[in-house]
Scaffold this active site. Structure first.
Site, PDB file in Angstrom:
ATOM      1  CG  HIS A  54      21.249   9.255  18.213  1.00 10.87           C
ATOM      2  ND1 HIS A  54      21.646   8.146  18.921  1.00 10.87           N
ATOM      3  CD2 HIS A  54      20.527   8.307  17.454  1.00 10.87           C
ATOM      4  CE1 HIS A  54      21.199   7.312  19.474  1.00 10.87           C
ATOM      5  NE2 HIS A  54      20.400   6.703  18.002  1.00 10.87           N
ATOM      6  CB  ALA A  61      19.170   4.703  15.399  1.00 10.31           C
TER       7      ALA A  61
END
Length: 271
Positions: A222, A124
């Site tokens: 992130h 991801a």
């Protein structure tokens, strides 16, 4: 020269495995879906029939006999059950559960000894090509901050005593700060990206990880920062959830499919 078509077997028919199987069913040049494994074999056969596929649903140990490439899409606890037989059979292994490698580092050595290709998906996150490029020079630091809505952490055994706190959270809190190795051990289902980042760059022991529960966000996020003698850069990615599974980012499946396409592509873009 590669053969006209390589056989692919997929270990796991969950959120990620299902999307990978669907992509292979629709067609990826140079690859043919040959077999799958699943806990619920009856349902797996039904789903394969819906895709117009008549292929075996096997035990994990049987997959290497049906494959040139094995795609691992399993819970971390089941990782070794497919990784070890795949490596011993000399099959190319595509790894989704990067954090599971921390508990099975002997398999990395075994794959190198047998010269078995191991491909770890980016999952991801983005930017691993930039990390690999900077590694050709000198990287000083790599940090990753992972933030998720509190609900993403509710089912973790190591946070069972903090469930009430997470439910009532009004401000972001840091649940962990340390190395990617330490975080991968403590949060194995949440930090595959940090382990992949560490393996792509300066190692899981030097890669710094922060994990945050943040009630102000709706998407798993992130943020990566790299300091090197070639470049100083940062990136942020906000992931949309996989259809039907809010705990998994859809990018995890798509990055696996993209990796499979690269294995047989005549042109490759990025380092």
């Amino acid at each position: 020269m590669l053969p006209a078509s390589l056989r692919v077997s997929v270990a796991g028919f969950g959120t990620i495995g299902g999307e990978v199987i669907g992509a292979l069913a629709r067609g990826i040049d140079g690859l043919t879906l040959a077999a799958v494994s699943a806990r619920d074999k009856v349902r797996a056969k039904e789903r394969l029939a819906e895709l117009g596929l008549a292929i075996p649903v096997c035990e994990l140990s049987e997959l290497p006999s049906h494959a040139d490439i094995i795609v691992e899409c399993l819970p971390p606890a089941a990782f070794r059950s497919i990784a070890e037989p795949a490596i011993e059979a000399g099959r190319t292994l595509v790894v989704v559960s990067a954090a599971a490698l921390l508990e099975n580092e002997d398999l990395l050595a075994r794959a190198q000894e047998r010269r078995v290709p191991l491909h770890i998906t980016s999952g991801a996150i983005a930017g691993l090509d930039g990390v690999r490029a900077c590694l050709e020079g000198t990287i000083e630091t790599v940090t990753i901050k992972t933030s998720k809505p509190p609900m993403a952490f509710m089912s973790l055994p190591n946070l069972a005593g903090r469930k009430a706190e997470l439910e009532q959270l009004s401000q972001p809190i840091c649940l962990f700060q340390g190395s990617a190795r330490e975080g991968g051990t403590a949060f194995p289902t949440n930090v595959n990206v940090a382990v992949a980042l560490g393996l792509a760059g300066i190692g899981v022991d030097r890669t710094v990880l922060e994990i945050w529960a943040d009630p102000t966000i709706l998407r798993n996020t992130h943020e990566i920062r790299v300091m090197s003698d070639a470049a100083e850069w940062s990136m942020r990615i906000e992931n949309l959830p996989a259809p039907g599974n809010p705990r998994t980012s859809r990018m995890a499946a798509l990055s696996t499919i993209a990796l499979l396409r690269r294995l047989t592509a005549s042109t490759s873009v990025g380092s």
